[in-house]
Design an enzyme around this catalytic site. Structure first.
Site, PDB file in Angstrom:
ATOM      1  N   LYS A  97       0.834  -1.203   0.000  1.00  0.00           N
ATOM      2  CA  LYS A  97       0.000   0.000   0.000  1.00  0.00           C
ATOM      3  C   LYS A  97       0.873   1.259   0.000  1.00  0.00           C
ATOM      4  O   LYS A  97       0.618   2.197  -0.765  1.00  0.00           O
ATOM      5  CB  LYS A  97      -0.897  -0.026   1.245  1.00  0.00           C
ATOM      6  CG  LYS A  97      -2.066   0.900   1.210  1.00  0.00           C
ATOM      7  CD  LYS A  97      -3.069   0.496   2.281  1.00  0.00           C
ATOM      8  CE  LYS A  97      -2.493   0.516   3.662  1.00  0.00           C
ATOM      9  NZ  LYS A  97      -2.164  -0.675   4.344  1.00  0.00           N
TER      10      LYS A  97
ATOM     11  N   THR B 177       3.888   1.465  -1.098  1.00  0.00           N
ATOM     12  CA  THR B 177       4.552   1.502  -2.403  1.00  0.00           C
ATOM     13  C   THR B 177       3.640   2.154  -3.445  1.00  0.00           C
ATOM     14  O   THR B 177       4.076   3.029  -4.202  1.00  0.00           O
ATOM     15  CB  THR B 177       4.925   0.067  -2.836  1.00  0.00           C
ATOM     16  OG1 THR B 177       5.700  -0.526  -1.785  1.00  0.00           O
ATOM     17  CG2 THR B 177       5.716   0.062  -4.122  1.00  0.00           C
TER      18      THR B 177
ATOM     19  N   ARG C 152       2.451   7.655   7.248  1.00  0.00           N
ATOM     20  CA  ARG C 152       2.738   7.489   8.674  1.00  0.00           C
ATOM     21  C   ARG C 152       4.222   7.194   8.897  1.00  0.00           C
ATOM     22  O   ARG C 152       4.923   6.748   7.988  1.00  0.00           O
ATOM     23  CB  ARG C 152       1.908   6.330   9.243  1.00  0.00           C
ATOM     24  CG  ARG C 152       0.443   6.682   9.432  1.00  0.00           C
ATOM     25  CD  ARG C 152      -0.366   5.453   9.747  1.00  0.00           C
ATOM     26  NE  ARG C 152      -0.246   4.500   8.657  1.00  0.00           N
ATOM     27  CZ  ARG C 152      -0.282   3.186   8.799  1.00  0.00           C
ATOM     28  NH1 ARG C 152      -0.453   2.656   9.987  1.00  0.00           N
ATOM     29  NH2 ARG C 152      -0.171   2.396   7.759  1.00  0.00           N
TER      30      ARG C 152
ATOM     31  N   LYS D 174       7.570  -7.435  10.031  1.00  0.00           N
ATOM     32  CA  LYS D 174       6.992  -6.835   8.838  1.00  0.00           C
ATOM     33  C   LYS D 174       7.952  -5.892   8.114  1.00  0.00           C
ATOM     34  O   LYS D 174       7.784  -5.578   6.943  1.00  0.00           O
ATOM     35  CB  LYS D 174       5.695  -6.103   9.203  1.00  0.00           C
ATOM     36  CG  LYS D 174       4.852  -5.663   8.014  1.00  0.00           C
ATOM     37  CD  LYS D 174       3.471  -5.216   8.482  1.00  0.00           C
ATOM     38  CE  LYS D 174       2.669  -4.605   7.355  1.00  0.00           C
ATOM     39  NZ  LYS D 174       3.070  -3.244   6.993  1.00  0.00           N
TER      40      LYS D 174
ATOM     41  N   ALA E  50      -3.104   0.442  12.600  1.00  0.00           N
ATOM     42  CA  ALA E  50      -4.535   0.471  12.283  1.00  0.00           C
ATOM     43  C   ALA E  50      -5.298  -0.685  12.913  1.00  0.00           C
ATOM     44  O   ALA E  50      -6.520  -0.665  12.964  1.00  0.00           O
ATOM     45  CB  ALA E  50      -4.736   0.447  10.773  1.00  0.00           C
TER      46      ALA E  50
ATOM     47  N   PHE F 273      -3.375  -1.082   7.091  1.00  0.00           N
ATOM     48  CA  PHE F 273      -3.996  -2.399   6.865  1.00  0.00           C
ATOM     49  C   PHE F 273      -5.186  -2.299   5.902  1.00  0.00           C
ATOM     50  O   PHE F 273      -5.197  -1.433   5.038  1.00  0.00           O
ATOM     51  CB  PHE F 273      -4.369  -3.050   8.199  1.00  0.00           C
ATOM     52  CG  PHE F 273      -3.165  -3.399   9.036  1.00  0.00           C
ATOM     53  CD1 PHE F 273      -2.151  -4.213   8.522  1.00  0.00           C
ATOM     54  CD2 PHE F 273      -3.019  -2.918  10.334  1.00  0.00           C
ATOM     55  CE1 PHE F 273      -1.036  -4.536   9.283  1.00  0.00           C
ATOM     56  CE2 PHE F 273      -1.901  -3.247  11.094  1.00  0.00           C
ATOM     57  CZ  PHE F 273      -0.914  -4.049  10.576  1.00  0.00           C
TER      58      PHE F 273
ATOM     59  N   PHE G 138       2.863  -8.055  -9.312  1.00  0.00           N
ATOM     60  CA  PHE G 138       4.033  -8.864  -8.956  1.00  0.00           C
ATOM     61  C   PHE G 138       4.433  -9.670 -10.188  1.00  0.00           C
ATOM     62  O   PHE G 138       3.587 -10.027 -10.999  1.00  0.00           O
ATOM     63  CB  PHE G 138       3.698  -9.813  -7.792  1.00  0.00           C
ATOM     64  CG  PHE G 138       3.777  -9.147  -6.446  1.00  0.00           C
ATOM     65  CD1 PHE G 138       2.832  -8.212  -6.059  1.00  0.00           C
ATOM     66  CD2 PHE G 138       4.805  -9.451  -5.563  1.00  0.00           C
ATOM     67  CE1 PHE G 138       2.904  -7.593  -4.821  1.00  0.00           C
ATOM     68  CE2 PHE G 138       4.878  -8.824  -4.317  1.00  0.00           C
ATOM     69  CZ  PHE G 138       3.930  -7.905  -3.956  1.00  0.00           C
TER      70      PHE G 138
ATOM     71  N   TRP H 177       6.556  -0.668  -7.705  1.00  0.00           N
ATOM     72  CA  TRP H 177       7.816  -1.186  -7.157  1.00  0.00           C
ATOM     73  C   TRP H 177       8.937  -1.095  -8.196  1.00  0.00           C
ATOM     74  O   TRP H 177       9.974  -0.488  -7.940  1.00  0.00           O
ATOM     75  CB  TRP H 177       7.641  -2.648  -6.706  1.00  0.00           C
ATOM     76  CG  TRP H 177       8.752  -3.101  -5.792  1.00  0.00           C
ATOM     77  CD1 TRP H 177       8.727  -3.137  -4.425  1.00  0.00           C
ATOM     78  CD2 TRP H 177      10.059  -3.559  -6.178  1.00  0.00           C
ATOM     79  NE1 TRP H 177       9.933  -3.586  -3.944  1.00  0.00           N
ATOM     80  CE2 TRP H 177      10.777  -3.845  -4.988  1.00  0.00           C
ATOM     81  CE3 TRP H 177      10.709  -3.742  -7.404  1.00  0.00           C
ATOM     82  CZ2 TRP H 177      12.086  -4.317  -4.977  1.00  0.00           C
ATOM     83  CZ3 TRP H 177      12.042  -4.202  -7.409  1.00  0.00           C
ATOM     84  CH2 TRP H 177      12.708  -4.490  -6.194  1.00  0.00           C
TER      85      TRP H 177
END
Lengths: 553, 553
Positions: free
Chosen positions: A68, A70, A91, A102, A270, A298, A378, A406
Site C-alpha cells: 500500500k 509503495t 505514517r 513486517k 490500524a 492495513f 508482482f 515497485w
C-alpha cells in the site's frame, strides 16, 4: 537490488530544495540532517485553499503486507509528474516491526520515501518523544501516589499504561513497585507499543499546540477510591507533557525517490489504534499541493473506516477519491491458497478470494466517495489472472488499474494517476456517514460490525459492558469508536479469510480515550503489545564502519 | 531574569557559522534545526594536533549543584575571547532530573549553552536512541528464551536490565513475562535510568563505529544454566543494536551565549556511572581548538576520578589543568550549616567545611596535574568569606580565583582563564596513576577508597565477593573500577559531610560491564533508578500556543 540498496543508491536533493518546491518558506523549514526537515507549524503564514485528497487503502493483507505504501508513493510521483503539484502524506514507521517481522513502512523498490534507513530508525525522534512523554506521565502518576496520594487515586484503577516503540511480549503483563516502601506502590501494569498509545492518537488528531495541550489535559488516567474520574489536568502536568511534544507535533518533510515532497508524521497502527497519519501533516499537504495522497493502515475495514469516521471530522475534509490496493497473491491467499503457492497461477483461488476485495469496494462506495482499484503487480502474476481480476472489478462499476510502482516508480503508476484525476473531478455530493456519533456506543460498534465487517452481531464481555455504562454515566458516549481487530480478517478471527459472514464479534474491553476523543473496542484476542518472531529482522541488520546499514527491509 | 528567560533572549548565530568558525567542513555538519548540529565523524578528514585539555570538577555538592557547568561555559567563553580558539565539551542532560529535582545541565545565567530548552528536552535524540537500543536488546533476549532458548540462558541470571531516561522508582523492581505462555517467561527485572546504562558508557568510550560494535558484541547479558557466560555476539544482534546508535555516536554541536562552539555528547551520571562526556566529542574538541574545556560530574571523588582512571586511558590524553569549582555556600553546608542558613555569613562553618575542598585539591594534585580553584561567586558571599577561603586555598599551594560566570559570562571568568593558561604552560611530566589496572579488583577498589575518599577500608558483601570471583575466573579483572557512590559525601553515607575519615565503604554488588570495559562497584544504598520528589519540576513546566516553554531550570 533490494529496497535498502535501491534507496541508498537513489540520488537525493537537499531537503531545502524539496521544501522550496513545495512552497514552504525558509523560516518554516527546520533541517534534520541534509535530507529530512521538520515543518514549523507555529509560523503564522496565511493558509491557501485545499487541494484534492486521495486516500489509499487495501484488501485484507497477507503477513508481508500488500504494498500500500509503495502504491501511495508511486501514485504520488505519477501525480507530481502530471500536475507538478502533488505531495505524499504517510505514517512514520514503528521500530517494533522494523526489528521484528513486517519491516519498515517506507514503500518499496522505486517507490520509496528516502532516506529509508533514517526514516525507519528513529527518524526525527517523534516516536521517542511520545514514549518519553507517555512514561513521564506514568512516573508522575505513580509518584503522586507514593508521595501521599492527595488525589486519592486507587492504584488498581489506573488505566494509563507505559509504552515502548518495541515488540516486547514480556512487558504485556507486569508487576511494578516491588522492593519495599521506598520503591513505589506495588500494582499490576503493562506496556503497550507506542503506536497504540493514546498520546500517539492525540498527536495525530491535534490541530495545533493548544489543542494538543487541551487533549492531554482531558486524558482519563484513573479513578479515585470512591469512583470519581481523575484526569491529567488534576495532576497539573499537562504543560510538561505537552512541552515534551513540542517538536514531535511538527510534520516531517522528506522526498520520494522521484523527488516528490513527502510528509511523514504520526504512526498509529490500524489494528490496535486509528491507523492514520497526523491531521496536521494531511492539512499541510492539502494546503501546499493540488493533490495530497495519504494512506490508512492495513485493510479498508480498519484504517480506511477509521480515516472516514474518526479522522475526517477532525480534518474537515473528505477524500476526493479512494484507491483500494489489491494483489493477486493476497486475493488467492484469501481464496484459500497456501502462502507457499502464491507464485503459481490459480484462477479458482483468485475468484474465491475476490469476495474480499468486493466487500471492501462496496464498503468504500457506501461512503459515497469515488473508488478505484490498484492491482499492485508482482512478476508472478499471470496475464490470465490480471484479466480475470480486472473483469471482476469492472462488474462492480469500478476500474481496476494495474500498477507497477515497485519496479517502475511513478512511470508504473501513471494510468492509476490519470484514473484518480478523473475520479476527483466527479462530484458525488457529501460523504455518507457510517454512523451518527450521538448514537449509543453499542449501536455504533454494531454498525461497524454489520455494515463494514459483514458480521451478524456483537457480543460484549461484562468488562466491556461495565465500561460502556461508565461512559454513558459520565457523558463520554458521544464519540466515534475505534475498533481494535486483527488485520487479517473482516472478523476477529485471523484465520477467517475471504469475506466471512454469520460471525459474531467479541468485544472484550473498551478503552476510554478522552484525549484522543474516541473509544477503543478491543475485539477477539487483539494485543496492544506485539511480540517478536522466532527469527527477528534484527538478526539480519548490520552496519559497517562508515555507517552504511544492511538488512533493513 | 531566570536561566530559561536569559537563554531565550540570547541571540543565536546559525549553527553553520559556529561550525565554520570551529573549523568543521560543510560536509561534516548535519544540522538539527537552525541551532543544533551533529558532527559526522565518519568523514575521513585528516586530524590536526591536539590542543590543551582542561577538566572542570568540584567539591561535594549540595542538592542544587554548585554551578560546575556554569563555570565550564564561562571559562570556555573567556578562553575563546582571549585565544580565539576554545571549545566546550559537556554532557547531555538527562530528562530524569529535568522533570524531577535538579533541573537541566546547560549551565546558568550568562554562561549557558543554548538553545537551553531544546538541549534539556530530547536534544538530538541520543538518549532516546540509547533507550531504544537498550530495550531492543532486552526484548531480543527475552524473545530468544520464549522461542526455544537455543543458547540455554538461565532467565534468573540475566544481568541486562531495561532502561528509561526518566526518574521512576516504580520500575526499580518489577516482575515481567506474566499472563501465560504467549506473553513471555516470568522473571524478575528492573529498569535503570538510561544514563546509568552500559550502552551509555559504551557510547561515551567508543573511538568509532567499529569500536562501538565490538564493545556491544562483548556485553555480558546472562549465564547459561550451566554457568557459562552469554554475550551479545552469541545472540547475533550486535549489528542491529549498533545500527540503532549510528547517529547517537555523532557529537552534537551547539553554542554558548557567548558564541563559543560547544560539543554536548553523552551523559552518564557520575554517581551511578562514569560521569564523563564522550571520548569522541572530547577528541573532536581537542582536534579543533587550542583549548578544550570539559567537565566531569558531581565532586572530584566521582567524576574527576573516573575521568582520570577510566576515560583518560581511552582518550589518550591527560588533562593539562584541573579546575575545582567550590562555592562558599556548599563549603558552609559541608561545615555543618543548614541549607536554609547558607545566605548568612558564617566563617566558622566555612573553615570547618573547607576540609572538603582541601581533600579534593590534594586528591587532584596527587595525579600530578596543575590545579586551580574557582570560587563560583554568589551574591550572598561576603568579602570576609571570600578572603578567608582564598587564603586557605593559597596555603595548599594553589590559586583560588573568584569567578562570576552566572552574572557576567566570559567576562566574569577572565581571571580564571588566565590562570588556566598559565597552568597549562607548566609541564609537570606524566600523570601519576591512581592504580594499576592489572592489580586485583579488591585492591583497586581499596585504593580509590583509601587514597581518594579518605576511608579506612572496604567491606564486600557476599554477592560482591561472588562477582569478583566470577571476574577473576573469567579473566575480567584487569579493568578499571567505576564506583557507584552518593555524590554528597566522600563516604557512602550522604549525611557524612566535610571530610570524614575512619569510615568503611560497603560494596554491595559488582556490575560486570565488559562492553564499557569497567567493573561497577555499587556502594552503600546507591540506586541506579532515581525517584521523583514530592513536587517534581514537571508541575511547573508549561508551553504556550507558540511553542515557548516556561518553568525549565
Amino acid at each position: 537490488m533490494n529496497d535498502i540498496e535501491i534507496s541508498q543508491k537513489a540520488e537525493m536533493l537537499p531537503i531545502q530544495s524539496i521544501a522550496q518546491k513545495a512552497g514552504f518558506t525558509e523560516g518554516e523549514v527546520e533541517p534534520y540532517g541534509h535530507y529530512k526537515a521538520k515543518i514549523n507549524i507555529f509560523s503564522e503564514k496565511e493558509k491557501g485553499s485545499m487541494g484534492k485528497l486521495i486516500l489509499v487503502t487495501s484488501i485484507n493483507p497477507t503477513p508481508a503486507g500488500e504494498g500500500k505504501s509503495t502504491v501511495t508513493v508511486g501514485l504520488g510521483d505519477a501525480l507530481n509528474e502530471i500536475t507538478n503539484s502533488a505531495m505524499v502524506a504517510l505514517r512514520e514507521p514503528s521500530q517494533g516491526p522494523v526489528m521484528g517481522m513486517k519491516g519498515g513502512a517506507t514503500g518499496g523498490g522505486y517507490s520509496q520515501v528516502i532516506p529509508m534507513d533514517d526514516i525507519n530508525l528513529h527518524f526525527t525522534g517523534d516516536m521517542h518523544a511520545l514514549t518519553a512523554a507517555n512514561n513521564t506521565l506514568a512516573a508522575l502518576i505513580d509518584n503522586h501516589i507514593q508521595q501521599g496520594n492527595d488525589l486519592n487515586i486507587d492504584p488498581r484503577s489506573i488505566v494509563w499504561r507505559r509504552c515502548l516503540d518495541i515488540n516486547d511480549r514480556s512487558l504485556r503483563n507486569i508487576v511494578i513497585g516491588l522492593g519495599g516502601r521506598f520503591s513505589g506502590v506495588p500494582r499490576e501494569d503493562a506496556f503497550d507499543i507506542t503506536v497504540a498509545s493514546e498520546l500517539m492518537a492525540i498527536l495525530c488528531l491535534s490541530k495545533d499546540l493548544s489543542d494538543l495541550k487541551d487533549r492531554i489535559n482531558r486524558i482519563l488516567i484513573a479513578n479515585t477510591y470512591d469512583g470519581k474520574p481523575v484526569f491529567v489536568k488534576d495532576l497539573h502536568v499537562g504543560g510538561a507533557i505537552t512541552a515534551l511534544l513540542k517538536d514531535a507535533i511538527k510534520p516531517n518533510l522528506v522526498q520520494t525517490i522521484g523527488h516528490t515532497p513527502a510528509l511523514i508524521h504520526g504512526g498509529p497502527f490500524a489494528n490496535i489504534a486509528h491507523g492514520c497519519n497526523s491531521v496536521l501533516a494531511t492539512r499541510t499537504a492539502l494546503e501546499h499541493a493540488d493533490y495530497a495522497i495519504t494512506e490508512a493502515g492495513f485493510g479498508a475495514d480498519l484504517g480506511a473506516e477509521k480515516f472516514l469516521d474518526i479522522k475526517t471530522p477532525v480534518l474537515g475534509k473528505t477524500p476526493d477519491a479512494i484507491v483500494i490496493v489489491a494483489t493477486i497473491r493476497a486475493l488467492k491467499y484469501n481464496g484459500g491458497a497456501n502462502l507457499a503457492d502464491l507464485q503459481t497461477e490459480d484462477l479458482t483461488a483468485l475468484e474465491r478470494g475476490f469476495v474480499n476485495l468486493k466487500r471492501h469496494v462496496k464498503n468504500m462506495m457506501s461512503y459515497n466517495i469515488p473508488v478505484t482499484v490498484s492491482i499492485n503487480h508482482f512478476v508472478s502474476d499471470t496475464d490470465a489472472e490480471v484479466s480475470k481480476l480486472a473483469e471482476m472489478v469492472k462488474a462492480l462499476g469500478v476500474n481496476a488499474i494495474v500498477t507497477d510502482a515497485w519496479a517502475k516508480g511513478g512511470e508504473g503508476s501513471k494510468e492509476l494517476a490519470n484514473e484518480v484525476i478523473r475520479l476527483t473531478n466527479q462530484d458525488l455530493g457529501d460523504m455518507h456517514k457510517l454512523y451518527d456519533v450521538n448514537d449509543s456506543i453499542k449501536n455504533k460498534i454494531e454498525t461497524v460490525v454489520k455494515n463494514i465487517y459483514g458480521g451478524s452481531g456483537v457480543e460484549f464481555s461484562s468488562a466491556a459492558l461495565k465500561k460502556i455504562k461508565e461512559c454513558e454515566e459520565n457523558g463520554w458516549d458521544k464519540m466515534p469508536v475505534c475498533m481494535a481487530k486483527t488485520q487479517y480478517s473482516f472478523s476477529d478471527d485471523p484465520k477467517k479469510l475471504g469475506a466471512p459472514s454469520d460471525f459474531v464479534i467479541q468485544v472484550s474491553d473498551i478503552n476510554i480515550r478522552l484525549g484522543a476523543g474516541f473509544l477503543v473496542a478491543l475485539t477477539g484476542k487483539i494485543l496492544t503489545m506485539p511480540g517478536l518472531p522466532k527469527h527477528p529482522a534484527a538478526l539480519d541488520i548490520d552496519i559497517n564502519s562508515k555507517g552504511e546499514i544492511t538488512g533493513l527491509f
